[in-house]
Design a protein around this motif. Structure first.
Motif, PDB file in Angstrom:
ATOM      1  N   UNK A 169       0.842  -1.189   0.000  1.00  0.00           N
ATOM      2  CA  UNK A 169       0.000   0.000   0.000  1.00  0.00           C
ATOM      3  C   UNK A 169       0.881   1.244   0.000  1.00  0.00           C
ATOM      4  N   UNK A 170       0.622   2.142  -0.934  1.00  0.00           N
ATOM      5  CA  UNK A 170       1.254   3.455  -0.941  1.00  0.00           C
ATOM      6  C   UNK A 170       0.262   4.460  -0.380  1.00  0.00           C
ATOM      7  N   UNK A 171       0.641   5.147   0.662  1.00  0.00           N
ATOM      8  CA  UNK A 171      -0.232   6.148   1.279  1.00  0.00           C
ATOM      9  C   UNK A 171      -0.182   7.407   0.429  1.00  0.00           C
ATOM     10  N   UNK A 201       3.361  -1.622   4.233  1.00  0.00           N
ATOM     11  CA  UNK A 201       3.545  -0.236   3.815  1.00  0.00           C
ATOM     12  C   UNK A 201       4.589  -0.208   2.695  1.00  0.00           C
ATOM     13  N   UNK A 202       4.139   0.208   1.510  1.00  0.00           N
ATOM     14  CA  UNK A 202       5.030   0.201   0.352  1.00  0.00           C
ATOM     15  C   UNK A 202       5.624   1.541   0.014  1.00  0.00           C
ATOM     16  N   UNK A 203       5.084   2.622   0.606  1.00  0.00           N
ATOM     17  CA  UNK A 203       5.655   3.925   0.317  1.00  0.00           C
ATOM     18  C   UNK A 203       4.636   5.041   0.376  1.00  0.00           C
ATOM     19  N   UNK A 247       8.713   3.017  -1.989  1.00  0.00           N
ATOM     20  CA  UNK A 247       8.510   3.758  -3.239  1.00  0.00           C
ATOM     21  C   UNK A 247       8.014   5.157  -2.894  1.00  0.00           C
ATOM     22  N   UNK A 248       8.547   6.152  -3.593  1.00  0.00           N
ATOM     23  CA  UNK A 248       7.978   7.502  -3.573  1.00  0.00           C
ATOM     24  C   UNK A 248       7.478   7.756  -4.983  1.00  0.00           C
ATOM     25  N   UNK A 249       6.165   7.855  -5.156  1.00  0.00           N
ATOM     26  CA  UNK A 249       5.603   7.956  -6.507  1.00  0.00           C
ATOM     27  C   UNK A 249       4.914   9.299  -6.717  1.00  0.00           C
ATOM     28  N   UNK A 250       5.258   9.931  -7.814  1.00  0.00           N
ATOM     29  CA  UNK A 250       4.631  11.174  -8.277  1.00  0.00           C
ATOM     30  C   UNK A 250       5.019  11.303  -9.739  1.00  0.00           C
ATOM     31  N   UNK A 251       4.685  12.426 -10.351  1.00  0.00           N
ATOM     32  CA  UNK A 251       5.213  12.713 -11.669  1.00  0.00           C
ATOM     33  C   UNK A 251       4.336  12.303 -12.818  1.00  0.00           C
ATOM     34  N   UNK A 252       3.627  13.285 -13.385  1.00  0.00           N
ATOM     35  CA  UNK A 252       2.905  13.067 -14.628  1.00  0.00           C
ATOM     36  C   UNK A 252       3.777  13.455 -15.803  1.00  0.00           C
ATOM     37  N   UNK A 269      19.522   9.490  -0.573  1.00  0.00           N
ATOM     38  CA  UNK A 269      20.004   9.602   0.806  1.00  0.00           C
ATOM     39  C   UNK A 269      19.468   8.470   1.666  1.00  0.00           C
ATOM     40  N   UNK A 270      18.267   8.031   1.393  1.00  0.00           N
ATOM     41  CA  UNK A 270      17.683   6.923   2.154  1.00  0.00           C
ATOM     42  C   UNK A 270      18.418   5.619   1.874  1.00  0.00           C
ATOM     43  N   UNK A 271      18.759   5.390   0.631  1.00  0.00           N
ATOM     44  CA  UNK A 271      19.506   4.198   0.263  1.00  0.00           C
ATOM     45  C   UNK A 271      18.669   2.945   0.048  1.00  0.00           C
ATOM     46  N   UNK A 272      17.382   2.996   0.378  1.00  0.00           N
ATOM     47  CA  UNK A 272      16.530   1.830   0.204  1.00  0.00           C
ATOM     48  C   UNK A 272      15.147   2.263  -0.310  1.00  0.00           C
ATOM     49  N   UNK A 273      15.171   3.273  -1.186  1.00  0.00           N
ATOM     50  CA  UNK A 273      13.928   3.826  -1.727  1.00  0.00           C
ATOM     51  C   UNK A 273      14.137   4.165  -3.194  1.00  0.00           C
ATOM     52  N   UNK A 274      13.044   4.251  -3.911  1.00  0.00           N
ATOM     53  CA  UNK A 274      13.096   4.636  -5.323  1.00  0.00           C
ATOM     54  C   UNK A 274      12.009   5.650  -5.621  1.00  0.00           C
ATOM     55  N   UNK A 275      12.300   6.551  -6.563  1.00  0.00           N
ATOM     56  CA  UNK A 275      11.294   7.485  -7.068  1.00  0.00           C
ATOM     57  C   UNK A 275      10.681   6.858  -8.313  1.00  0.00           C
TER      58      UNK A 275
END
Length: 431
Positions: A169-171, A201-203, A247-252, A269-275
């Protein structure tokens, strides 16, 4: 419950717009017909895809993503073409984005196995529908949005029905459309995910296009504020799951550069996350809303790839063309073309005449004398210069604005090669 592709038969008939009198022609045979819309070989109106422009847009954007240290799951809602979605993934996209359960069913039925469901699904009934779908595809990697404990409960129901050990789940936080509006709502949604059986929690997710306004400066301020909230929300998520990949998701398709500048450093900086971007329309570009967006992009500095600047306005090429025939010249200054609101997008600007052909021969300069003024259901009204030589039967190639609301009017689009000859048929599955 079965989830079948609407195009399992892969045969097209004369009831499919654009198809000439060739009833039952297999899609695999379309490219061998050597049809050309400029000669009127297709049953007009018809919508075509410039294969080279699409491939160029794809390669340019994926190269930029690699340079910017972000990934993309192109939004399938733009074309709803499993073939194009697959081609983007095979070229290097992380996966595919969908907007609802129906779109997920189409992509899963056509072989996609990594989906971002970038929307809330609804209540418990929707959760049961999603659960039934996931039961049929136990190998799918799915990440879904939630912006409230109620949305989380629906996803927990889906995971239960599907008997999945975990569902990501991405909040979602946001403004202008869905998304938790403040820190308390974000915290409550995170807590609901952590407390639910079978959910992980996926991001964090958001959508910056929802805060855009006609005022460019106000839009930049609103997006900057949303990115600050996104970074803060990611920190809240990370504090609860210190070891989990997020995951950090945004961007159209209009502000992906701003998203990358704000979020990529946080992920590094987190080292274990992706945009993870969700851009979809830019692979098609256009002659309207995205042409203007890319011009604004260049004013912000353009596409920076490996420290070199490239023009977005020049790099992204319009790939869609609407073809229609002149039906009538009923009075001076007016022409009626054979397409209308059922065939073309008009929410972000009317189609633009690009080229005019007569018996397959381009009539140089003639398109510049034409302007689309308004549309009826199946008629386009064109203002014509008093000295224009436009005639009944001429074929006009139009550029469109807003691919998302043009493609969804078509059951099939036709790929074109550099000579303007049809290479293939691309069925769409909008439902």
């Amino acid at each position: 419950m079965q989830f079948l592709s609407r195009w399992d038969s892969q045969r097209l008939s004369t009831t499919t717009r654009g198809i000439p009198l060739a009833d039952g022609l297999a899609t695999d045979d379309i490219g061998r017909q050597r049809w050309s819309p400029s000669r009127g070989d297709l049953a007009l109106p018809a919508l075509t895809l410039d294969e080279a422009a699409f491939a160029s847009n794809r390669d340019l954007f994926l190269k930029w993503c690699a340079s910017a240290d972000v990934s993309v799951a192109p939004h399938a809602k733009t074309p709803m073409s499993p073939e194009l979605a697959r081609s983007l993934r095979e070229a290097g996209a992380w996966g595919t984005t969908v907007a609802n359960i129906q779109q997920a069913a189409v992509l899963l039925a056509n072989g996609e196995r990594r989906l971002l469901l970038a929307n809330e699904i609804g209540g418990l009934a929707a959760g049961r529908r999603l659960g039934a779908l996931l039961s049929a595809y136990p190998d799918v990697e799915l990440h879904a949005f939630a912006d409230s404990p109620a949305a989380v409960a629906a996803l927990a129901e889906a995971a239960r029905i599907a008997d999945r050990s975990e569902l990501s789940v991405l909040v979602e936080l946001g403004a202008g459309r869905a998304g938790a509006r403040n820190r308390a709502a974000i915290e409550a949604t995170i807590a609901a995910v952590l407390a639910a059986d079978r959910l992980v929690l996926g991001g964090i997710a958001t959508y910056e296009g929802a805060v855009a306004t006609p005022d460019a400066d106000a839009t930049m301020r609103a997006i900057a504020a949303l990115m600050e909230r996104t970074v803060e929300s990611f920190a809240l998520a990370r504090a609860t799951v210190p070891q989990r990949p997020l995951i950090i998701s945004a961007g159209g398709s209009a502000y992906f550069d701003i998203v990358a500048r704000a979020l990529a450093p946080v992920a590094r900086a987190d080292g274990n996350a992706m945009v993870l971007l969700r851009s979809g329309a830019l692979f098609f570009a256009d002659h309207g809303i995205y042409a203007r967006a890319f011009a604004e992009f260049d004013r912000r500095g353009g596409l920076v790839i490996d420290n070199a600047r490239h023009s977005a306005a020049e790099g992204f090429r319009p790939a869609l063309t609407l073809w229609a025939e002149v039906l009538s010249r009923p009075e001076d200054g007016l022409a009626i073309a054979g397409f209308g609101m059922r065939d073309a997008s008009f929410d972000q600007g009317l189609p633009v005449p690009l080229r005019v052909f007569r018996d397959g021969v381009e009539q140089q300069g003639l398109a510049a004398t034409l302007t689309v003024t308004h549309l009826n259901d199946q008629h386009a009204f064109l203002s014509v210069a008093s000295d224009s030589a436009l005639a009944v039967g001429d074929v006009i190639a139009f550029g469109i604005s807003h691919p998302c609301t043009c493609l969804d009017r078509w059951r099939v689009i036709f790929g074109l090669d550099a000579d303007g000859v049809v290479t293939r048929a691309l069925p769409t599955q909008f439902g």
